[in-house]
Design an enzyme around this catalytic site. Structure first.
Site, PDB file in Angstrom:
ATOM      1  N   GLN A 123      50.793 -68.093 -61.977  1.00 24.68           N
ATOM      2  CA  GLN A 123      51.899 -67.141 -62.673  1.00 24.68           C
ATOM      3  C   GLN A 123      51.997 -67.651 -63.985  1.00 24.68           C
ATOM      4  O   GLN A 123      52.522 -68.450 -64.438  1.00 24.68           O
ATOM      5  CB  GLN A 123      53.264 -67.209 -62.012  1.00 24.68           C
ATOM      6  CG  GLN A 123      54.459 -66.477 -62.758  1.00 24.68           C
ATOM      7  CD  GLN A 123      55.850 -66.949 -62.496  1.00 24.68           C
ATOM      8  OE1 GLN A 123      55.844 -68.076 -62.612  1.00 24.68           O
ATOM      9  NE2 GLN A 123      56.570 -65.895 -62.395  1.00 24.68           N
ATOM     10  N   GLY A 124      51.335 -66.685 -64.908  1.00 23.06           N
ATOM     11  CA  GLY A 124      51.266 -66.760 -66.146  1.00 23.06           C
ATOM     12  C   GLY A 124      52.447 -66.187 -67.184  1.00 23.06           C
ATOM     13  O   GLY A 124      52.013 -65.145 -67.682  1.00 23.06           O
ATOM     14  N   TYR A 125      53.477 -66.609 -67.188  1.00 19.07           N
ATOM     15  CA  TYR A 125      54.541 -66.086 -67.903  1.00 19.07           C
ATOM     16  C   TYR A 125      54.895 -66.781 -69.139  1.00 19.07           C
ATOM     17  O   TYR A 125      54.801 -66.389 -70.265  1.00 19.07           O
ATOM     18  CB  TYR A 125      55.758 -65.956 -67.109  1.00 19.07           C
ATOM     19  CG  TYR A 125      55.547 -64.809 -66.058  1.00 19.07           C
ATOM     20  CD1 TYR A 125      54.546 -64.110 -65.642  1.00 19.07           C
ATOM     21  CD2 TYR A 125      56.827 -64.346 -65.023  1.00 19.07           C
ATOM     22  CE1 TYR A 125      54.564 -63.275 -64.612  1.00 19.07           C
ATOM     23  CE2 TYR A 125      56.768 -63.596 -64.022  1.00 19.07           C
ATOM     24  CZ  TYR A 125      55.557 -62.954 -63.816  1.00 19.07           C
ATOM     25  OH  TYR A 125      55.625 -62.073 -62.739  1.00 19.07           O
ATOM     26  N   SER A 126      55.360 -67.933 -68.839  1.00 14.11           N
ATOM     27  CA  SER A 126      56.000 -68.899 -69.922  1.00 14.11           C
ATOM     28  C   SER A 126      54.914 -69.251 -70.960  1.00 14.11           C
ATOM     29  O   SER A 126      54.020 -69.276 -70.694  1.00 14.11           O
ATOM     30  CB  SER A 126      56.859 -70.053 -69.361  1.00 14.11           C
ATOM     31  OG  SER A 126      57.695 -69.695 -68.644  1.00 14.11           O
ATOM     32  N   SER A 158      52.356 -73.476 -63.023  1.00 13.04           N
ATOM     33  CA  SER A 158      52.210 -74.016 -61.766  1.00 13.04           C
ATOM     34  C   SER A 158      50.653 -73.970 -60.975  1.00 13.04           C
ATOM     35  O   SER A 158      50.511 -72.779 -60.878  1.00 13.04           O
ATOM     36  CB  SER A 158      53.234 -73.778 -61.001  1.00 13.04           C
ATOM     37  OG  SER A 158      54.479 -74.129 -61.570  1.00 13.04           O
ATOM     38  N   GLU A 241      61.703 -64.003 -56.210  1.00 11.94           N
ATOM     39  CA  GLU A 241      61.559 -65.433 -56.635  1.00 11.94           C
ATOM     40  C   GLU A 241      62.680 -66.110 -56.519  1.00 11.94           C
ATOM     41  O   GLU A 241      63.243 -66.995 -55.606  1.00 11.94           O
ATOM     42  CB  GLU A 241      60.860 -65.750 -58.061  1.00 11.94           C
ATOM     43  CG  GLU A 241      60.724 -67.091 -58.246  1.00 11.94           C
ATOM     44  CD  GLU A 241      60.171 -67.520 -59.573  1.00 11.94           C
ATOM     45  OE1 GLU A 241      59.493 -68.411 -59.683  1.00 11.94           O
ATOM     46  OE2 GLU A 241      60.671 -66.968 -60.607  1.00 11.94           O
ATOM     47  N   ASN A 372      69.533 -72.383 -65.002  1.00 13.16           N
ATOM     48  CA  ASN A 372      70.851 -72.169 -64.374  1.00 13.16           C
ATOM     49  C   ASN A 372      72.053 -71.742 -65.603  1.00 13.16           C
ATOM     50  O   ASN A 372      72.835 -70.863 -65.157  1.00 13.16           O
ATOM     51  CB  ASN A 372      71.522 -73.293 -63.868  1.00 13.16           C
ATOM     52  CG  ASN A 372      70.589 -73.401 -62.405  1.00 13.16           C
ATOM     53  OD1 ASN A 372      69.841 -72.515 -61.996  1.00 13.16           O
ATOM     54  ND2 ASN A 372      71.078 -74.345 -61.325  1.00 13.16           N
TER      55      ASN A 372
HETATM   56  C1  FAD Z   1      58.843 -77.109 -62.111  1.00 14.34           C
HETATM   57  C2  FAD Z   1      58.687 -75.674 -62.948  1.00 14.34           C
HETATM   58  C3  FAD Z   1      57.641 -74.801 -62.726  1.00 14.34           C
HETATM   59  C4  FAD Z   1      57.567 -73.779 -63.345  1.00 14.34           C
HETATM   60  N1  FAD Z   1      56.482 -72.965 -62.874  1.00 14.34           N
HETATM   61  C5  FAD Z   1      56.146 -72.045 -63.833  1.00 14.34           C
HETATM   62  C6  FAD Z   1      55.180 -71.013 -63.393  1.00 14.34           C
HETATM   63  O1  FAD Z   1      54.535 -71.040 -62.711  1.00 14.34           O
HETATM   64  N2  FAD Z   1      54.704 -69.986 -64.272  1.00 14.34           N
HETATM   65  C7  FAD Z   1      55.440 -69.832 -65.591  1.00 14.34           C
HETATM   66  O2  FAD Z   1      55.329 -68.753 -66.162  1.00 14.34           O
HETATM   67  N3  FAD Z   1      56.560 -70.898 -65.855  1.00 14.34           N
HETATM   68  C8  FAD Z   1      56.906 -71.755 -65.250  1.00 14.34           C
HETATM   69  N4  FAD Z   1      57.987 -72.403 -65.236  1.00 14.34           N
HETATM   70  C9  FAD Z   1      58.511 -72.423 -66.680  1.00 14.34           C
HETATM   71  C10 FAD Z   1      60.011 -71.873 -66.616  1.00 14.34           C
HETATM   72  O3  FAD Z   1      60.201 -70.370 -66.246  1.00 14.34           O
HETATM   73  C11 FAD Z   1      60.846 -72.092 -67.876  1.00 14.34           C
HETATM   74  O4  FAD Z   1      60.831 -73.464 -68.153  1.00 14.34           O
HETATM   75  C12 FAD Z   1      62.106 -71.674 -67.990  1.00 14.34           C
HETATM   76  O5  FAD Z   1      62.226 -70.466 -68.206  1.00 14.34           O
HETATM   77  C13 FAD Z   1      63.091 -72.143 -69.101  1.00 14.34           C
HETATM   78  O6  FAD Z   1      62.130 -72.059 -70.393  1.00 14.34           O
HETATM   79  P1  FAD Z   1      61.976 -73.405 -71.382  1.00 14.34           P
HETATM   80  O7  FAD Z   1      61.293 -74.397 -70.619  1.00 14.34           O
HETATM   81  O8  FAD Z   1      61.124 -72.729 -72.449  1.00 14.34           O
HETATM   82  O9  FAD Z   1      63.281 -73.800 -71.905  1.00 14.34           O
HETATM   83  P2  FAD Z   1      64.417 -73.090 -72.929  1.00 14.34           P
HETATM   84  O10 FAD Z   1      64.532 -71.665 -72.741  1.00 14.34           O
HETATM   85  O11 FAD Z   1      63.690 -73.650 -74.310  1.00 14.34           O
HETATM   86  O12 FAD Z   1      65.608 -73.576 -72.880  1.00 14.34           O
HETATM   87  C14 FAD Z   1      65.848 -75.130 -73.225  1.00 14.34           C
HETATM   88  C15 FAD Z   1      67.374 -75.236 -72.770  1.00 14.34           C
HETATM   89  O13 FAD Z   1      68.259 -74.239 -73.636  1.00 14.34           O
HETATM   90  C16 FAD Z   1      69.043 -73.500 -72.712  1.00 14.34           C
HETATM   91  N5  FAD Z   1      68.992 -72.092 -73.393  1.00 14.34           N
HETATM   92  C17 FAD Z   1      68.245 -70.994 -73.624  1.00 14.34           C
HETATM   93  N6  FAD Z   1      68.403 -70.018 -74.023  1.00 14.34           N
HETATM   94  C18 FAD Z   1      69.670 -69.783 -73.731  1.00 14.34           C
HETATM   95  C19 FAD Z   1      70.774 -68.914 -73.681  1.00 14.34           C
HETATM   96  N7  FAD Z   1      70.588 -67.619 -74.176  1.00 14.34           N
HETATM   97  N8  FAD Z   1      71.887 -69.351 -73.114  1.00 14.34           N
HETATM   98  C20 FAD Z   1      72.183 -70.620 -72.954  1.00 14.34           C
HETATM   99  N9  FAD Z   1      71.554 -71.519 -72.792  1.00 14.34           N
HETATM  100  C21 FAD Z   1      70.134 -71.127 -73.113  1.00 14.34           C
HETATM  101  C22 FAD Z   1      68.236 -73.296 -71.359  1.00 14.34           C
HETATM  102  O14 FAD Z   1      69.078 -73.335 -70.313  1.00 14.34           O
HETATM  103  C23 FAD Z   1      67.781 -74.748 -71.482  1.00 14.34           C
HETATM  104  O15 FAD Z   1      69.009 -75.653 -70.983  1.00 14.34           O
HETATM  105  C24 FAD Z   1      58.208 -73.669 -64.812  1.00 14.34           C
HETATM  106  C25 FAD Z   1      59.175 -74.620 -64.931  1.00 14.34           C
HETATM  107  C26 FAD Z   1      59.243 -75.922 -64.202  1.00 14.34           C
HETATM  108  C27 FAD Z   1      60.409 -76.594 -64.448  1.00 14.34           C
END
Ligand code: FAD
Lengths: 395, 355
Positions: A123-126, A158, A241, A372
């Site tokens: 899944q290529g989102y982030s 992932s 999901e 969360n």
């Molecule tokens: C084990 C694992 C597997 C994953 N697998 C995939 C995958 O297969 N494909 C994919 O596309 N992505 C994947 N992800 C990515 C995941 O979706 C992102 O890590 C997640 O959405 C958070 O984005 P970020 O890491 O950029 O954190 P950030 O968005 O930078 O967040 C950092 C901190 O800031 C807080 N924060 C950010 N914005 C807000 C807000 N508006 N209000 C309050 N707090 C905020 C967050 O809660 C967090 O605590 C995976 C992540 C993990 C940990």
């Protein structure tokens, strides 16, 4: 209140139970003559215990959707911790989405090999600059003749290092508003111009990756939904999901494992269960699991009975479920003392190292799938009707 | 499969809530809590709704409803921090008397709103301070403390063997003294016995335990109602109160406090529903579920009562908004009939996990 599923379903449960009991020793495993995961998947499809409601023409079992039947299968397989077949994002996310939004041709092309396990997906989102604020993503795709040309980078992808295909969000309409400028593309991971760099995670395994795209050329028709509809398409799967990230029946199974651990593991010759403080924490977790179990029953009921409102009850599952699992696994580590530190080949490792592995993995899930904190935003805004925070322009 | 309230149950909930909103506004609660007024008027009103006889069969003058119905009413009472002897008179006493058999007149009196039966169970769970009850030759001696309902005309007393006895409030040798607690919505007293004549009700500990379990579930339901009300008040207040030129409900810290309350309360609703249903229909689950539902609800209640107060800022700490009535109601539910740690140890014993 009526918690029975009725006679017809009890018959169905009987059938499933018979299958489960007669196949307990025929699951994939490290013994002579064990089926491969793909062979096992085929057996499950033939009996309708996976891909149950996927039409026959797409290689599924072709049953009518029936929430109770699915529930019974989950319960009966869970009862003996039976292997439930292949998972992964292609099966759990892409397939339901294609059934809803894909063209007939896409359904025929992708669903059968996906559910058989012949092709696997990531899944290529982030992206590095777009995590919680996913809709700000900037990987771009431009149409050149009959092909999309993709440039940009994904991260945390992932299984990208082992996947055959990717479903990917890209920006195709740079002039549209941010949510309306995104499209949903499918392409092969061996397409020229894709580079995958594994990222080691805290479990010290490379489960996710960075994925770089340089002039990656993808046939024009490998788009799901129309141009600019990618956000809609992606959101229809995020629902799938989130609901499945931390189901209470899995928590119940882990609680049972924890109880067994506390009976067998000792300190000064006494079982850990004899320690009142450990027991207190165990019972506390049990109370929380019970609450989540009944919450789950309410959600099931709301799907079966029109007019029951369980909106908020559904919104809290990812938040509560992942935190609960993280704590449950952590409790096992705490009470084992030094033994709780054991990892990998350490001879004192318990439960194949699953306590530490899950403890870390659920921290990952507290972050992944919409953090969360983001869940709390959703609960307060959509569940309790509180206002969004005012937007601030980044400098 | 249907996990939820029936139409009749929703109607019951609506009608009790309507009555309480009309007849027991916070002003009324204050008057009773301050001793300016007694709770008899409210109990009379609840009697007209059939509440005291909810669990008493129709043949004995009651309404003959189930435990889930009763839990729904308990939730409403908690929501409105209603001063009333519901838990003692309408739940624990009838359950014990019905299980033990006999006492037809008293049951009819309860259902008619003429009799209030206080509950003195604490000493059978864990005697504190100088309290303790002993019975011989039909005479009670000793002392019960933190007895539910200082205005009852009868008391159901448990001794250390978990045997039950009934005494009249004006029996010779009985000394009753009110005990002030944090929760002024329900009165508490102590009873000192000097050779008080006691009617034996039951010498089967199971009767005591059944009444206790059911009381615990209803207490959990009371806490659910109170906690939900505190969350509702928090969201309403946050949407009105402005700081830094915006409603505080738009601050993420405030939103997340509310989200956490909701995330904890929501599964509790299902837990209480299940517990009520299990009392009616799944007897094997009764023991474990009633210990766990009360323990869990008291943890969530404690969390919510703290956080909701915080959302209100200084106002939350004042007597002006009266949020503290809910805070203290939840606090009292936590301590009475077994604190969470006691309940969890009991839950472990029930599952053969503790020696
Ligand atoms: C084990 C694992 C597997 C994953 N697998 C995939 C995958 O297969 N494909 C994919 O596309 N992505 C994947 N992800 C990515 C995941 O979706 C992102 O890590 C997640 O959405 C958070 O984005 P970020 O890491 O950029 O954190 P950030 O968005 O930078 O967040 C950092 C901190 O800031 C807080 N924060 C950010 N914005 C807000 C807000 N508006 N209000 C309050 N707090 C905020 C967050 O809660 C967090 O605590 C995976 C992540 C993990 C940990």
């Amino acid at each position: 209140m009526d918690l029975s599923f009725g006679k017809q379903y009890e018959d169905f449960r009987g059938e499933v139970r018979q299958f489960v009991d007669s196949h307990k020793d025929k699951q994939p495993g490290g013994y002579d003559g064990a089926p491969t995961p793909k062979e096992w998947q085929q057996t499950l499809i033939e009996h309708g215990y996976t891909a149950r409601t996927i039409p026959k023409e797409y290689g599924g079992f072709g049953a009518q959707p029936d929430i109770i039947e699915s529930r019974i299968i989950t319960e009966e397989f869970g009862r003996v911790q039976m292997n439930t077949g292949l998972g992964g994002q292609g099966i759990s996310m892409l397939t339901p989405m294609l059934l809803e939004r894909g063209t007939e041709a896409q359904q025929q092309e992708f669903i059968p090999p996906t559910i058989r396990g012949d092709i696997s997906w990531c899944q290529g989102y982030s992206e590095p600059g777009s995590g919680s604020d996913l809709a700000s993503l900037s990987t771009k795709a431009e149409l050149d003749g009959d092909e999309w040309v993709i440039n940009g980078q994904k991260i945390w992808t992932s299984s990208a290092h082992i996947a055959d295909w990717i479903f990917c969000l890209v920006r195709t309409e740079p002039d549209a508003q941010k949510h309306q400028g995104i499209s949903f593309l499918l392409f092969k991971m061996d397409t020229p111009g894709i580079e995958v760099r594994p990222l080691v995670d805290m479990t010290m395994k490379a489960n996710f990756n960075e994925v770089f795209f340089t002039d990656v050329r993808v046939p024009k028709d490998q788009i799901v939904g129309k141009r600019g509809e990618g956000w809609l398409v992606a959101n229809s799967i995020l629902g799938f999901e989130r609901g499945s990230l931390a189901p209470p029946d899995a928590a119940q199974a882990r609680l049972n494992a924890l109880i067994n651990l506390m009976k067998s593991e000792t300190m000064n010759g006494q079982p850990l269960m004899a320690n009142t403080q450990f027991r207190e924490r165990l019972m506390k977790i049990q109370g929380r699991i019970m609450a989540m179990n009944y919450n789950d029953m309410r959600l099931l009921s709301a799907r079966l009975n029109e007019g029951q409102d369980a909106k908020l009850a559904g919104m809290i599952v990812k938040l509560q479920g992942t935190e609960l699992r993280h704590e449950l696994e952590g409790l096992a580590i705490d009470i084992m003392g030094e033994i709780g530190l054991s990892f990998d080949d350490n001879p004192y490792v318990r439960g194949d190292g699953s306590w530490q592995r899950h403890y870390m993995y659920y921290l990952g899930l507290i972050i992944g799938g919409g953090t969360n904190k983001i869940q709390r935003n959703i609960i307060s805004e959509r569940g309790l009707g509180m206002p969004k925070e005012p937007k601030v322009e980044a400098k | 499969m249907e996990f939820g309230l029936s139409e009749e149950q929703v109607l019951l909930q609506d009608s009790v809530n309507r009555f309480l909103s009309d007849q027991v506004p916070l002003d009324e609660v204050r008057k009773i809590a301050s001793g300016e007024k007694s709770d008899t008027g409210i109990w009379q009103g609840l009697t007209e709704q059939g509440i005291p006889g909810l669990l008493i069969p129709e043949a004995q003058g009651g309404v003959g409803l189930g435990y889930l119905d009763t839990a729904i009413v308990a939730e409403c009472l908690g929501h409105h921090v209603t001063p009333s002897p519901f838990l003692s008179t309408a739940v624990i006493a009838p359950v014990a008397l019905l299980a033990a058999g006999g006492q037809e007149d008293l049951l009819a009196g309860i259902a008619a709103g003429n009799s209030r039966v206080g509950i003195a169970f604490g000493e059978a769970l864990g005697a504190r301070a100088d309290a303790g009850v002993s019975v011989s030759d039909g005479k009670i001696n000793g002392k019960s403390i933190f007895v539910m309902d200082g205005n009852a005309d009868h008391y159901l007393i448990a001794d250390s063997n978990q045997h039950l006895y009934l005494v009249s409030a004006n029996a010779d040798g009985l000394e009753r003294g009110n005990l002030t607690t944090i929760d002024a919505t329900r009165s508490t007293c102590q009873l000192i016995y000097n050779d008080v004549t006691a009617a034996p009700i039951s010498n089967d500990a199971n009767v005591f335990i059944q009444a206790l379990d059911i009381g615990r579930v209803m207490q959990a339901a009371d806490t659910l109602g109170a906690a939900q009300c505190m969350l509702d008040q928090s969201v309403t207040y946050a949407m009105q109160r402005k700081q830094f030129n915006r409603v505080i409900a738009s601050f993420q810290a405030v939103k997340h406090m509310c989200a956490d309350m909701a995330a904890n309360i929501e599964p509790c609703r299902s837990f209480v529903w299940y517990a009520g249903f299990a009392l009616d229909d799944i007897p094997d689950d009764r023991r474990l579920v009633s210990c766990q539902v009360k323990a869990h609800l008291q943890d969530v209640g404690k969390f919510v009562s703290k956080v909701a107060t915080e959302v209100h800022g200084g106002m939350g700490f004042t007597d002006l908004v009266g949020l503290h009535y809910w805070f203290k109601r939840i606090g009292a539910n936590r301590q009475l009939l077994g604190s969470p740690e006691m309940l969890r140890e009991e839950a472990a014993r029930i599952q053969d996990l503790a020696a």
